[in-house]
Design a protein around this motif. Structure first.
Motif: not given
Length: 151
Positions: A91-106
């Motif tokens: 998932a990313a926002d317009a500012a270029g920040n992103f977040t990746i999530t999985s069952p155990n990791l972020e």
């Protein structure tokens, strides 16, 4: 810690240790105030100092254990990245920040940066440089998000 050192110390100083233990039990049974705990601490520190164990040695052992623990956790997180890559969501926002999530990791990061913030089961593991494994995890999570959004 070297068990041979402790074994030699116990063999050479068994009488001092026995006397210290007897004094500790007497102090614990007879003294009923905060002075009791001060005496216990003094006796334990005296035995440790007498044993030749320096605070520097204790600090080195603590640092070694800390380093080994951090390395183990990082290895576990890296292995989980490879296993959970197919389940990761990007998932990313317009500012270029992103977040990746999985069952155990972020993973949290910013596009164009060479580091990401990694969390394992909600516990922060700090900032990691983007290695081949991390880059592969990011790429796979992007593909997963593209595939799921095109369905």
């Amino acid at each position: 810690m070297n068990t041979q050192v402790w074994s030699d110390f116990l063999q050479q100083n068994w009488l001092v240790i026995v006397i210290a233990l007897i004094v500790l039990f007497v102090v614990l049974n007879l003294v009923k105030t905060m002075v009791k705990w001060a005496l216990v601490i003094i006796i334990v520190v005296a035995v440790v100092v007498y044993s030749g164990v320096s605070l520097e040695k204790i600090k080195d052992v603590v640092n070694d254990v800390k380093t080994e623990t951090v390395d183990t956790v990082k290895t576990e997180a890296t292995n989980l990245m490879m296993k959970e890559a197919k389940e990761a969501k990007y998932a990313a926002d317009a500012a270029g920040n992103f977040t990746i999530t999985s069952p155990n990791l972020e993973l949290k990061g910013q596009k164009g940066q060479d580091k990401v913030e990694v969390s394992l089961r909600g516990v922060s593991l700090g900032q990691w440089k983007i290695s081949d494994t991390v880059q592969s995890f990011i790429a796979q999570s992007k593909n997963n998000s593209n595939v799921s959004s095109s369905k």
